[in-house]
Enzyme design. Structure first.
Site, PDB file in Angstrom:
ATOM      1  N   TYR A 101      -7.699  12.905   6.142  1.00  0.00           N
ATOM      2  CA  TYR A 101      -7.313  11.595   5.616  1.00  0.00           C
ATOM      3  C   TYR A 101      -6.126  11.062   6.421  1.00  0.00           C
ATOM      4  O   TYR A 101      -5.995  11.381   7.596  1.00  0.00           O
ATOM      5  CB  TYR A 101      -7.081  11.676   4.084  1.00  0.00           C
ATOM      6  CG  TYR A 101      -7.328  10.311   3.511  1.00  0.00           C
ATOM      7  CD1 TYR A 101      -8.607   9.748   3.565  1.00  0.00           C
ATOM      8  CD2 TYR A 101      -6.294   9.538   3.015  1.00  0.00           C
ATOM      9  CE1 TYR A 101      -8.833   8.455   3.135  1.00  0.00           C
ATOM     10  CE2 TYR A 101      -6.527   8.243   2.573  1.00  0.00           C
ATOM     11  CZ  TYR A 101      -7.789   7.701   2.639  1.00  0.00           C
ATOM     12  OH  TYR A 101      -8.012   6.425   2.235  1.00  0.00           O
ATOM     13  N   ARG A 154      -9.722  -4.273   5.563  1.00  0.00           N
ATOM     14  CA  ARG A 154      -8.285  -3.945   5.640  1.00  0.00           C
ATOM     15  C   ARG A 154      -8.145  -2.422   5.603  1.00  0.00           C
ATOM     16  O   ARG A 154      -7.788  -1.844   4.588  1.00  0.00           O
ATOM     17  CB  ARG A 154      -7.542  -4.612   4.473  1.00  0.00           C
ATOM     18  CG  ARG A 154      -6.071  -4.776   4.716  1.00  0.00           C
ATOM     19  CD  ARG A 154      -5.252  -4.187   3.594  1.00  0.00           C
ATOM     20  NE  ARG A 154      -5.606  -2.804   3.325  1.00  0.00           N
ATOM     21  CZ  ARG A 154      -5.036  -2.038   2.428  1.00  0.00           C
ATOM     22  NH1 ARG A 154      -4.093  -2.497   1.672  1.00  0.00           N
ATOM     23  NH2 ARG A 154      -5.399  -0.772   2.240  1.00  0.00           N
ATOM     24  N   LYS A 172     -12.112   9.721   1.694  1.00  0.00           N
ATOM     25  CA  LYS A 172     -11.660   9.706   0.292  1.00  0.00           C
ATOM     26  C   LYS A 172     -12.512  10.622  -0.567  1.00  0.00           C
ATOM     27  O   LYS A 172     -12.001  11.360  -1.411  1.00  0.00           O
ATOM     28  CB  LYS A 172     -11.738   8.276  -0.254  1.00  0.00           C
ATOM     29  CG  LYS A 172     -10.463   7.502   0.035  1.00  0.00           C
ATOM     30  CD  LYS A 172      -9.779   7.021  -1.230  1.00  0.00           C
ATOM     31  CE  LYS A 172      -8.299   7.010  -1.069  1.00  0.00           C
ATOM     32  NZ  LYS A 172      -7.643   5.729  -1.315  1.00  0.00           N
ATOM     33  N   ASP A 244      -9.987  -0.415   0.391  1.00  0.00           N
ATOM     34  CA  ASP A 244      -9.606  -1.119   1.620  1.00  0.00           C
ATOM     35  C   ASP A 244     -10.317  -2.453   1.823  1.00  0.00           C
ATOM     36  O   ASP A 244     -10.783  -2.774   2.929  1.00  0.00           O
ATOM     37  CB  ASP A 244      -9.772  -0.194   2.841  1.00  0.00           C
ATOM     38  CG  ASP A 244      -8.621   0.816   2.918  1.00  0.00           C
ATOM     39  OD1 ASP A 244      -7.752   0.796   2.020  1.00  0.00           O
ATOM     40  OD2 ASP A 244      -8.583   1.616   3.861  1.00  0.00           O
ATOM     41  N   ASP A 266      -8.368   1.656  -5.734  1.00  0.00           N
ATOM     42  CA  ASP A 266      -7.317   2.656  -5.536  1.00  0.00           C
ATOM     43  C   ASP A 266      -6.075   2.067  -4.863  1.00  0.00           C
ATOM     44  O   ASP A 266      -4.955   2.481  -5.157  1.00  0.00           O
ATOM     45  CB  ASP A 266      -7.848   3.837  -4.715  1.00  0.00           C
ATOM     46  CG  ASP A 266      -6.824   4.944  -4.634  1.00  0.00           C
ATOM     47  OD1 ASP A 266      -6.383   5.401  -5.705  1.00  0.00           O
ATOM     48  OD2 ASP A 266      -6.433   5.325  -3.523  1.00  0.00           O
ATOM     49  N   ASP A 267      -6.283   1.091  -3.963  1.00  0.00           N
ATOM     50  CA  ASP A 267      -5.122   0.506  -3.266  1.00  0.00           C
ATOM     51  C   ASP A 267      -4.190  -0.182  -4.262  1.00  0.00           C
ATOM     52  O   ASP A 267      -2.974  -0.179  -4.084  1.00  0.00           O
ATOM     53  CB  ASP A 267      -5.580  -0.527  -2.225  1.00  0.00           C
ATOM     54  CG  ASP A 267      -6.596   0.084  -1.290  1.00  0.00           C
ATOM     55  OD1 ASP A 267      -6.269   1.094  -0.673  1.00  0.00           O
ATOM     56  OD2 ASP A 267      -7.725  -0.430  -1.220  1.00  0.00           O
TER      57      ASP A 267
HETATM   58  P1  NAI Z   1      -0.527  -6.216   1.642  1.00  0.00           P
HETATM   59  O1  NAI Z   1      -0.865  -6.781   2.956  1.00  0.00           O
HETATM   60  O2  NAI Z   1      -1.369  -6.527   0.457  1.00  0.00           O
HETATM   61  O3  NAI Z   1       1.002  -6.613   1.267  1.00  0.00           O
HETATM   62  C1  NAI Z   1       2.087  -6.621   2.144  1.00  0.00           C
HETATM   63  C2  NAI Z   1       3.203  -7.425   1.512  1.00  0.00           C
HETATM   64  O4  NAI Z   1       4.359  -7.320   2.334  1.00  0.00           O
HETATM   65  C3  NAI Z   1       2.910  -8.913   1.379  1.00  0.00           C
HETATM   66  O5  NAI Z   1       3.339  -9.363   0.133  1.00  0.00           O
HETATM   67  C4  NAI Z   1       3.780  -9.557   2.447  1.00  0.00           C
HETATM   68  O6  NAI Z   1       4.247 -10.841   2.081  1.00  0.00           O
HETATM   69  C5  NAI Z   1       4.945  -8.594   2.478  1.00  0.00           C
HETATM   70  N1  NAI Z   1       5.691  -8.687   3.727  1.00  0.00           N
HETATM   71  C6  NAI Z   1       5.221  -8.756   4.982  1.00  0.00           C
HETATM   72  N2  NAI Z   1       6.227  -8.897   5.842  1.00  0.00           N
HETATM   73  C7  NAI Z   1       7.364  -8.929   5.128  1.00  0.00           C
HETATM   74  C8  NAI Z   1       8.736  -9.061   5.458  1.00  0.00           C
HETATM   75  N3  NAI Z   1       9.120  -9.170   6.705  1.00  0.00           N
HETATM   76  N4  NAI Z   1       9.618  -9.039   4.460  1.00  0.00           N
HETATM   77  C9  NAI Z   1       9.240  -8.901   3.192  1.00  0.00           C
HETATM   78  N5  NAI Z   1       7.951  -8.765   2.824  1.00  0.00           N
HETATM   79  C10 NAI Z   1       7.035  -8.782   3.777  1.00  0.00           C
HETATM   80  O7  NAI Z   1      -0.480  -4.665   1.857  1.00  0.00           O
HETATM   81  P2  NAI Z   1      -0.499  -3.513   0.737  1.00  0.00           P
HETATM   82  O8  NAI Z   1      -1.866  -3.027   0.493  1.00  0.00           O
HETATM   83  O9  NAI Z   1       0.292  -3.949  -0.432  1.00  0.00           O
HETATM   84  O10 NAI Z   1       0.260  -2.346   1.503  1.00  0.00           O
HETATM   85  C11 NAI Z   1       1.624  -2.477   1.867  1.00  0.00           C
HETATM   86  C12 NAI Z   1       2.098  -1.172   2.486  1.00  0.00           C
HETATM   87  O11 NAI Z   1       2.084  -0.154   1.496  1.00  0.00           O
HETATM   88  C13 NAI Z   1       1.211  -0.692   3.633  1.00  0.00           C
HETATM   89  O12 NAI Z   1       2.003  -0.210   4.677  1.00  0.00           O
HETATM   90  C14 NAI Z   1       0.441   0.433   3.018  1.00  0.00           C
HETATM   91  O13 NAI Z   1       0.122   1.424   3.968  1.00  0.00           O
HETATM   92  C15 NAI Z   1       1.400   0.960   1.995  1.00  0.00           C
HETATM   93  N6  NAI Z   1       0.717   1.661   0.900  1.00  0.00           N
HETATM   94  C16 NAI Z   1       1.194   2.896   0.541  1.00  0.00           C
HETATM   95  C17 NAI Z   1       0.573   3.616  -0.436  1.00  0.00           C
HETATM   96  C18 NAI Z   1       1.145   4.926  -0.832  1.00  0.00           C
HETATM   97  O14 NAI Z   1       2.152   5.329  -0.332  1.00  0.00           O
HETATM   98  N7  NAI Z   1       0.579   5.651  -1.752  1.00  0.00           N
HETATM   99  C19 NAI Z   1      -0.660   3.150  -1.079  1.00  0.00           C
HETATM  100  C20 NAI Z   1      -1.028   1.804  -0.692  1.00  0.00           C
HETATM  101  C21 NAI Z   1      -0.369   1.106   0.285  1.00  0.00           C
END
Ligand code: NAI
Length: 549
Positions: A101, A154, A172, A244, A266-267
């Site tokens: 993964y 995504r 997964k 995703d 899950d996301d």
């Molecule tokens: P997404 O694309 O849905 O959301 C990203 C957010 O960050 C958006 O609201 C965007 O406006 C904001 N953003 C972007 N640039 C920014 C900046 N310069 N300043 C402030 N905010 C900013 O992505 P998602 O799915 O929410 O994932 C976000 C991160 O979290 C990814 O890196 C992902 O890998 C991580 N993630 C970690 C998980 C875990 O640790 N278990 C599980 C799911 C996601």
């Protein structure tokens, strides 16, 4: 549902037995089996036990010089001898989870069309509209418990990977089996090829998907609707996990289907549960209550908003009125603090857009709101600067800082930075794994908020209880259960999640908690068994060789 694959079906014989990954034991077949199943002479004479075979595999695995080669090696073992693959994966989960993964699966998706060898799962493309039921009927299993489906738009933080995204549902589902013991024959990975907008792929002669741009609007929605209906008809017991999908579709699809079919994302929901669990555990350290926190999210996407919404539901469950519950969470997105008077506040952020003056930067927002918990889900590396962490430490004796963005290169800060800049006071967790940090003679072991702590147990509990729906209450109970199994010893090292080698035990308890909700909420026709945990455990697949004669 049985825990052993196809136990009731006829075992193939002769060369077909050795070519069937479900039944194949390679050099592990006994003398009597070789005689009776017509494979005598088709194998070298020496008989090996499963653990002896494992030695050979691990030796070869460790000799591979890149993680992608390790991935290919493990997948080819899965294609050859499923039992041995899971035995080795389970026994070496710490070492091998980052290969099957994240992060390696991301690279595998990017190169999926180059490393493609044997198909696994189902592919449904725009050409298949009108025939999806027929395609599902081509799957060889009578029962399916878990469907993990993506449209590849995504993939992790890597964007649109089209059909190459199939590596994610496959990976997964491997974790459903390795981490919770969901039997492999109940697992079905599905790729919905609705096109890709990745121009590189559209120019790539090896690309495995259809060469056209993505479907949108009604056409896209009709495609998904036909798919969901087909699953309901062919595999009515299956739980659908949306995986995703782009931000644009993920929330919409979840809202559309969560009350109609047994599904989850899950996301959004798995991430929320694992983060909520980390918060619950942090509260054990700070000896405070959820309702007394102020949580500042940096990033208001699927992950951030998913966590915020589950926090609200957890508070409502504790008796806090919903308007009060929403007030504890604040968001900074790419345009600054989300407040009521700001423009460009999307529908999903609105409940968290409070009446409050605007702050342009994260640092200003921290000074203004004085959060007790800071959660990064922005995908923006190094945004939790020294100033940010020091300011969090000014307002909190033990600031809770989760840098959840993946992969490691995107993390808002490293574990070392969080500990160093907070003088060892931060309660830190990350999305990607970080090594231990020694500071002033004390060693900190940062916890990884890996969704794999939660989704496999949720799947197992849902399958065993035959629940009709997956509810937020299940994700809250999963979070509480996971937190409960963090030991005092873990806490002393700064870990807010249990060690990965306990994941199968923890998943069984999560499954029990989830099933309990299903029974208590009348979400199943089944009667609650007297010893639920025992029933859960009886469904857990153990990858051990057993005699076929
Ligand atoms: P997404 O694309 O849905 O959301 C990203 C957010 O960050 C958006 O609201 C965007 O406006 C904001 N953003 C972007 N640039 C920014 C900046 N310069 N300043 C402030 N905010 C900013 O992505 P998602 O799915 O929410 O994932 C976000 C991160 O979290 C990814 O890196 C992902 O890998 C991580 N993630 C970690 C998980 C875990 O640790 N278990 C599980 C799911 C996601």
């Amino acid at each position: 549902m049985s825990d052993q694959p196809n136990k009731n079906k006829n075992i193939p014989t002769g060369i077909h037995l050795l070519q069937n990954p479900v039944w194949n034991k390679g050099t592990g077949f006994s003398k009597e089996e070789r005689e009776q199943l017509n494979i005598r002479g088709l194998l070298p004479p020496r008989i090996f036990s499963e653990s002896e075979q494992a030695l050979r595999i691990i030796e070869n695995f460790r000799k591979k010089t890149t993680d992608l080669e390790k991935y290919i090696y493990l997948i080819s073992l899965q294609d050859r001898n499923e039992t041995l693959f899971y035995r080795i994966l389970i026994d070496n989960i710490d070492e091998m989870m980052p290969i099957v993964y994240t992060p390696t699966v991301g690279e595998a998706c990017q190169k999926f069309d180059h490393i493609f060898r044997r198909p696994r799962g189902l592919y449904i493309s725009t050409e298949d509209r009108g025939s999806m039921k027929k395609i599902l009927q081509n799957w060889p299993e009578e029962k399916v418990g878990m469907v993990v489906v993506t449209d590849g738009e995504r993939i992790l933080g890597l964007g649109d990977q089209g059909t190459n995204g199939m590596g994610i549902p496959i990976g997964k589902l491997t974790l459903y089996t390795a981490c919770a013991g969901v039997s492999p024959h109940l697992c079905l990975p599905i790729m919905l090829d609705v096109g890709t907008n990745n121009e590189e792929l559209l120019k790539n002669p090896l690309y495995l998907g259809e060469f056209h741009h993505r479907l949108y609007g009604e056409e896209y929605d009709d495609f998904i609707e036909e798919f969901v209906q087909a699953v309901q008809e062919v595999y009515p017991e299956a739980i659908i996990q949306f995986e995703d999908f782009s931000n644009r579709n993920a929330f919409r699809l979840l809202e559309k289907y969560r009350d109609k079919v047994c599904c989850f994302n899950d996301d959004i929901q798995g991430t929320a549960s694992v983060a909520l669990s980390g918060i619950f555990t942090s509260l054990r350290i700070t000896k405070s209550k959820l309702k007394d926190q102020k949580i500042l999210f940096f990033g208001a996407g699927e992950a951030g908003l998913g966590i915020g919404s589950l926090v609200v539901n957890a508070l409502v469950k504790e008796g806090v009125p919903i308007d009060e519950a929403r007030k504890i969470s604040w968001y900074v997105d790419s345009r600054g603090l989300v407040v009521k008077d700001r423009k460009n506040v999307t529908k999903h952020k609105k409940p968290f857009a409070h009446e409050h003056p605007f702050s342009e930067t994260l640092l200003e927002a921290i000074h203004d709101i004085k959060p007790t918990i800071l959660i990064g889900a922005s995908g923006q590396a190094q945004t939790f600067t020294q100033d940010v962490i020091e300011t969090m430490s000014v307002y909190n004796e033990r600031p809770v800082i989760f840098a959840l963005s993946n992969p490691t290169s995107k993390s808002e800060c490293t574990a070392e930075q969080a500990y160093q800049w907070s003088n060892g006071n931060a309660i830190f967790a990350s999305g990607s794994p970080f090594d231990s940090v020694t500071l002033n003679g004390k060693t900190f072991v940062p916890g990884q908020g890996n969704n794999a702590y939660v989704f496999p147990g949720i799947g197992l509990g849902a399958i065993v209880s035959e629940t009709r729906r997956i509810t937020d209450e299940m994700f809250i109970e999963a979070a509480l259960t996971l937190s409960k199994y963090v030991t005092e010893e873990d806490l002393a090292k700064g870990r807010v999640y249990p060690a990965l080698d306990r994941i199968r035990d923890v998943s069984a308890y999560i499954a029990e908690a989830v099933a309990r909700v299903a029974y208590a909420s009348d979400l199943t026709e089944q009667e609650k068994p007297r010893d639920l945990l025992k029933v859960i455990k009886s469904h857990i697949y153990e990858p051990n060789y057993y005699s076929y004669i």
